[in-house]
Scaffold this active site. Structure first.
Site, PDB file in Angstrom:
ATOM      1  N   ASP A  91      -1.777  -3.922   6.206  1.00 42.48           N
ATOM      2  CA  ASP A  91      -3.183  -3.896   6.611  1.00 42.48           C
ATOM      3  C   ASP A  91      -3.975  -5.069   6.038  1.00 42.48           C
ATOM      4  O   ASP A  91      -5.177  -5.169   6.229  1.00 42.48           O
ATOM      5  CB  ASP A  91      -3.854  -2.564   6.246  1.00 42.48           C
ATOM      6  N   ASP A 114       1.022  -7.382   3.363  1.00 36.89           N
ATOM      7  CA  ASP A 114       1.317  -6.573   2.190  1.00 36.89           C
ATOM      8  C   ASP A 114       2.185  -5.390   2.597  1.00 36.89           C
ATOM      9  O   ASP A 114       2.623  -5.298   3.750  1.00 36.89           O
ATOM     10  CB  ASP A 114       0.032  -6.135   1.491  1.00 36.89           C
ATOM     11  N   ASP A 164       1.857  -2.282   3.393  1.00 35.96           N
ATOM     12  CA  ASP A 164       1.565  -1.450   4.566  1.00 35.96           C
ATOM     13  C   ASP A 164       0.948  -2.250   5.697  1.00 35.96           C
ATOM     14  O   ASP A 164       0.498  -1.682   6.687  1.00 35.96           O
ATOM     15  CB  ASP A 164       0.675  -0.260   4.189  1.00 35.96           C
ATOM     16  N   SER A 172      -0.073   0.532  -0.505  1.00 34.39           N
ATOM     17  CA  SER A 172      -0.507  -0.799  -0.085  1.00 34.39           C
ATOM     18  C   SER A 172       0.261  -1.911  -0.808  1.00 34.39           C
ATOM     19  O   SER A 172       1.468  -2.026  -0.678  1.00 34.39           O
ATOM     20  CB  SER A 172      -2.023  -0.915  -0.303  1.00 34.39           C
TER      21      SER A 172
END
Length: 447
Positions: free
Chosen positions: A246, A242, A244, A103
């Site tokens: 999400d 960010d 990834d 993340s």
């Protein structure tokens, strides 16, 4: 059944350090394969996506080896956002989805997140069962039943079309100049493409990943570069994802940051006006600002708080039929459209609000006045339990007494890093600093 390997969002740690080693990833893949391939047939599928970390290659190969050794067929998506894995797990009729990502963390960290066949993250119970399999031994399948692996070249395009379908039909972004910061991460190609296809003038930031620069000086946790670009380019808005993709932070035309709480407030109010906010309820975590709760109460709406972690937000939403939730950190979950937090999707919803209202971003990012909030982190070593120290407990009790009726206090261990998080809210800045610094000092002493 307890979990030791899994945290609040899968397995996470520093690459090549337990538990994020190639050997462990192979075991995790084999255990997950055994858990989902429970009827002995060779028709089971798993989709695997990843972000742009260098270690992603290693974990992708190790997971594939473990999964195929138990007869699972692996579909490799390459770099795609986490929400794309949730989407494609369902649309490709897979039994399991895996995202390789840490993340918003730096490149040397990595993680393994799991999605079930319905596209939602696995429950604590399912992860505990997989962990139990890991602690035992997994019998590989016979040679003729080994699974296959296949590259899926159009995963990001499938995701892009799904994301565009959530944008109001016929609406375009012509005339809007948008800075999009992709954190040198998973959305570095798809996010600028989607915005351009919808008509925006796109100013990309953080779209040159090299395996090491994910989240480095960019993205939702480092918005300064994107904010400077918004101002220098005269952009109307900035969208910061960010690693990834999400989670999201929104920048107004002045480069000022609006967090997940402000974005959720805007959306909850709009959805309530449109009579589409199920149960008149927004779901957020204990970290969300007290100002958000007061805003919703003033609108006759309700805030339902959960433990920290978007998976717990989603679990509460599914259990009660609510359709909007998220976290202050920028996870925004809209189950009408997606099974998990999606930064690009949330960003598009904000852009739709700008187009529909004709208002500048700054007029849409301040739905409520935030109550002053202070958060400090203390790192601790493996095996330590600083919260169990008597002086730490006394400090917490004293702080709660001081804040009684004036604010709130939240002390917790991070689910993704060895950190004690000390957070308080209070309109008295002096008292706020006093209680937080007092607890932090005692925790540091215990560490």
């Amino acid at each position: 059944m307890t979990r030791k390997l899994f945290g609040t969002d899968g397995v996470r740690g520093k690459a090549n350090t337990f538990p994020m080693t190639a050997e462990m990833a192979l075991k995790i893949g084999a255990a997950a394969g055994r858990y989902f391939r429970n009827d002995g047939s060779n028709g089971h599928r798993v989709v695997i996506g990843k972000d742009t970390r260098l270690s992603g290659y290693m974990f992708e190969n190790a997971l594939t080896a473990g999964l195929t050794s138990t007869g699972m067929n692996v579909l490799l998506l390459g770099p795609v956002p986490t929400p794309a894995v949730g989407l494609l797990t369902t649309s490709m009729r897979a039994d399991l989805g895996i995202m390789i990502s840490a993340s918003h963390n730096p490149h040397h960290d990595n993680g393994i997140k799991f999605f079930g066949p319905d596209g939602f993250k696995l429950s604590d119970e399912a992860e505990a069962e997989i962990e139990a399999i890991i602690s035992g031994s997994v019998e590989p399948v016979k040679a003729q039943n080994i699974g296959r692996a296949k590259r899926i070249d159009d995963g990001r395009f499938r995701y892009a079309e799904r994301i565009k379908s959530t944008f109001p039909s016929g609406m375009r972004l012509d005339g809007l100049k948008v800075v999009i910061d992709c954190a040198n991460g998973a959305a570095y190609r798809v996010a600028p493409e989607v915005l351009w296809e919808l008509g925006a003038t796109v100013i990309p930031v953080g779209v040159d990943p090299n395996g090491y620069n994910i989240n480095e000086g960019c993205g939702s946790t480092n918005t300064a570069a994107a904010a400077a670009k918004v101002v220098s380019e005269g952009a109307h808005v900035g969208i910061c994802l960010d690693g990834d993709a999400d989670r999201v932070m929104i920048l107004d035309e002045n480069g000022e940051v609006a967090d997940g709480d402000q974005l959720m407030a805007l959306m909850a109010g709009r959805w309530a006006d449109q009579e589409r906010l199920n149960g008149g309820t927004l779901v957020a975590t204990v970290m969300s600002n007290l100002g958000l709760e007061r805003y919703l109460d003033g609108r006759g709406l309700r805030l339902e708080r959960t433990a920290v972690g978007d998976r717990y937000v989603v679990e509460a939403m599914r259990a009660n039929g609510w359709n909007l939730g998220g976290e202050q950190s920028g996870h925004i979950v809209m189950t009408d459209y997606a099974t998990t937090g999606d930064g690009l999707l949330a960003g598009l919803q904000f852009l739709a609000a700008m187009v529909e209202t004709g208002k500048p971003a700054s007029a849409l990012t301040k739905s409520f006045e935030t109550v002053p909030q202070m958060l400090k982190n203390v790192r601790y070593a493996a095996g330590q339990d600083p919260l169990g120290a008597a002086l730490v407990q006394k400090s917490i009790a004293d702080a709660e007494a001081k804040l009684q009726g004036k604010g709130r206090l939240l002390i917790r261990k991070s689910g993704t890093e060895p950190l004690i998080r000390v957070m308080a809210e209070c309109e008295d800045d002096t008292l706020l600093a006093q209680v937080v610094d007092g607890i932090v000092a005692e925790v540091e002493a215990a560490v």
